[in-house]
Design a protein around this motif. Sequence first.
Motif, PDB file in Angstrom:
ATOM      1  N   PRO A 155       0.830  -1.308  -0.164  1.00 10.14           N
ATOM      2  CA  PRO A 155       0.135   0.023  -0.221  1.00 10.14           C
ATOM      3  C   PRO A 155       0.918   1.207  -0.052  1.00 10.14           C
ATOM      4  O   PRO A 155       1.011   2.047   1.010  1.00 10.14           O
ATOM      5  N   SER A 156       1.431   1.415  -1.099  1.00  9.26           N
ATOM      6  CA  SER A 156       2.533   2.621  -1.167  1.00  9.26           C
ATOM      7  C   SER A 156       2.126   3.872  -0.951  1.00  9.26           C
ATOM      8  O   SER A 156       2.645   4.549  -0.166  1.00  9.26           O
ATOM      9  N   GLN A 157       0.724   4.041  -1.362  1.00  9.30           N
ATOM     10  CA  GLN A 157      -0.123   5.407  -1.103  1.00  9.30           C
ATOM     11  C   GLN A 157      -0.005   5.793   0.587  1.00  9.30           C
ATOM     12  O   GLN A 157       0.288   6.883   0.999  1.00  9.30           O
ATOM     13  N   VAL A 158      -0.425   4.620   1.079  1.00 11.65           N
ATOM     14  CA  VAL A 158      -0.452   4.653   2.732  1.00 11.65           C
ATOM     15  C   VAL A 158       0.938   5.247   3.141  1.00 11.65           C
ATOM     16  O   VAL A 158       0.856   5.980   4.092  1.00 11.65           O
ATOM     17  N   TYR A 159       2.013   4.423   2.758  1.00  8.66           N
ATOM     18  CA  TYR A 159       3.310   4.409   3.096  1.00  8.66           C
ATOM     19  C   TYR A 159       3.466   6.194   2.682  1.00  8.66           C
ATOM     20  O   TYR A 159       4.204   7.021   3.718  1.00  8.66           O
ATOM     21  N   GLU A 160       3.236   6.506   1.795  1.00  8.55           N
ATOM     22  CA  GLU A 160       3.450   8.041   1.214  1.00  8.55           C
ATOM     23  C   GLU A 160       2.985   9.049   2.338  1.00  8.55           C
ATOM     24  O   GLU A 160       3.471   9.971   2.671  1.00  8.55           O
ATOM     25  N   ILE A 161       1.391   8.483   2.603  1.00  9.27           N
ATOM     26  CA  ILE A 161       0.822   9.535   3.562  1.00  9.27           C
ATOM     27  C   ILE A 161       1.495   9.646   4.950  1.00  9.27           C
ATOM     28  O   ILE A 161       1.688  10.526   5.427  1.00  9.27           O
ATOM     29  N   LEU A 162       1.705   8.320   5.438  1.00  6.32           N
ATOM     30  CA  LEU A 162       2.474   8.255   6.907  1.00  6.32           C
ATOM     31  C   LEU A 162       3.899   8.961   6.537  1.00  6.32           C
ATOM     32  O   LEU A 162       4.293   9.660   7.563  1.00  6.32           O
ATOM     33  N   LEU A 163       4.712   8.903   5.681  1.00  4.94           N
ATOM     34  CA  LEU A 163       5.827   9.512   5.680  1.00  4.94           C
ATOM     35  C   LEU A 163       5.748  11.005   5.539  1.00  4.94           C
ATOM     36  O   LEU A 163       6.435  11.703   6.125  1.00  4.94           O
ATOM     37  N   ALA A 164       4.896  11.272   4.776  1.00  3.41           N
ATOM     38  CA  ALA A 164       4.606  12.895   4.497  1.00  3.41           C
ATOM     39  C   ALA A 164       4.119  13.478   6.188  1.00  3.41           C
ATOM     40  O   ALA A 164       4.436  14.649   6.519  1.00  3.41           O
ATOM     41  N   LEU A 165       3.359  12.746   6.878  1.00  6.51           N
ATOM     42  CA  LEU A 165       2.910  13.135   8.055  1.00  6.51           C
ATOM     43  C   LEU A 165       4.043  13.123   9.066  1.00  6.51           C
ATOM     44  O   LEU A 165       4.434  14.131   9.956  1.00  6.51           O
ATOM     45  N   GLY A 166       4.976  12.328   8.925  1.00  7.76           N
ATOM     46  CA  GLY A 166       6.117  12.100   9.816  1.00  7.76           C
ATOM     47  C   GLY A 166       7.157  13.663   9.341  1.00  7.76           C
ATOM     48  O   GLY A 166       7.479  14.125  10.360  1.00  7.76           O
ATOM     49  N   VAL A 167       7.240  13.896   8.231  1.00  5.65           N
ATOM     50  CA  VAL A 167       7.971  15.069   8.061  1.00  5.65           C
ATOM     51  C   VAL A 167       7.310  16.251   8.377  1.00  5.65           C
ATOM     52  O   VAL A 167       7.839  17.055   8.989  1.00  5.65           O
ATOM     53  N   LEU A 168       5.899  16.316   8.341  1.00  6.31           N
ATOM     54  CA  LEU A 168       5.146  17.305   9.018  1.00  6.31           C
ATOM     55  C   LEU A 168       5.407  17.426  10.733  1.00  6.31           C
ATOM     56  O   LEU A 168       5.734  18.347  11.190  1.00  6.31           O
TER      57      LEU A 168
END
Lengths: 189, 255
Positions: free
Chosen positions: B159-172
């Motif tokens: 689920p790469s899109q979920v990974y993408e959201i989680l990583l972006a939240l981490g950056v935030l």
Amino acid sequence: MNSWLNDERRWLALTFAALALGVIWTFTSRAPAAATSGGAPPPSPREGFSAPDFTLELLGGGQASLSGLRGKVVLVNFWATWCPPCRAEMPAIEKIYQSFKPLGLEVLAVNLTDQDSEAAVAAFVQELDLTFPIPLDRDGSVSARYLLRGLPSTFFVDRQGVIRSVVVGGPMSEALIQSKVEELLQESE
Amino acid sequence: MLPYLRLGPFLLQTSGLALLLGVWLGSWLAEKEAPRVEIMPERVYNLVFFGLIGGLVGARLAYAARFLSAYLENPLSLFALNPNTLAPYPGLLIGLLVAFVYGQRKGLRLRPALDALAPGLAVFMVFLGLAHLLSGDAFGAPSSTLPWRIYLWSEYRHPSQVYEILLALGVLLVFIKRPFGEPGRGLNFLWVVALSAGARVFLEAYRGDSLIWAGGFRAAQVIGLLAMFAALWWMRLWSVRFFPAEREPGMQVEG
């Protein structure tokens, strides 16, 4: 972190450590050779995948199958007579079909006959003097395979049978259709 | 995945809505940040607005230029509301150029302006992931054993899109703590860029739609590495060459 940034050696160490980790990760996660030299992509109704094959009876008799058109650029359009934008874009599709058929374009305007009537389809085709094949999806199985979310939906399929562009909704402008078709026709087989 | 939403006769593209929401929220945050870097909020709003409009117009014109004969025959098609006839990379370039020209004409200083945009950029990246999740784009690599695999596009995948959201939240989350103090030096913006680029290098390994270069290298990873390195390097340069931002004439700063 400010203290790290103010200490040049510390920051450079951090920068190069991050770079080294990134390089190692990039190297170890290279795509396997099969990813670039493998055969056709699996069938799925989206860009970059093989167009799911189908064989349907045509309005007026005969059959058409998508795989039988391999080597040609194919515009697969899903439509119904009760859908105004579908009706509105048909003249543009016909015009492009007439212009580019000699160069290797084929059009399959799949009618959602399970939600339409064959009499209405025949009248509409006659009214607009459409000359491209009209496959009839009588049981809705092809539209289901293409996961249709709205009408009209158009799939531009290249000479290798791969979907290169998907347009959901309409009516498509003549320029849009022409640009997508021209792009695929210019590619060598 | 929910790529379209039908509202009566209208078919709404949900990924487009997510991107619009991301732009709106990002602009709002940038406006909030502007006074902290002594820039008038409306200037930051205009910077984003003109950049977006310039980008959209540029993307359509670049596409039309590529298929000139089609558009010369049907010039009204230039105004069609269809995202399929946009050239994304030229559009991005033109949008950045328009924003840069606007900034120059209004005398905006580069580093404070970039810092004003930083929180908006960090938030926008979350919505970009959400847009990918809704549309099914940026999909993951096939996986038959992963316990949290999802079935998408004919295969079980990461689920790469979920990974993408989680990583972006981490950056935030990392950004929100403001590890480099008050904004204005351009460091916050570069930090978001470095973290986002690093996240992309990590994420790309799980993507199933990577552009592959010679040797099997994934293009996004190589570009991400270069962007991360450049951002970290620039942070050091800008941290030692800091000149306080000039206050704009007529600008009122609280506190």
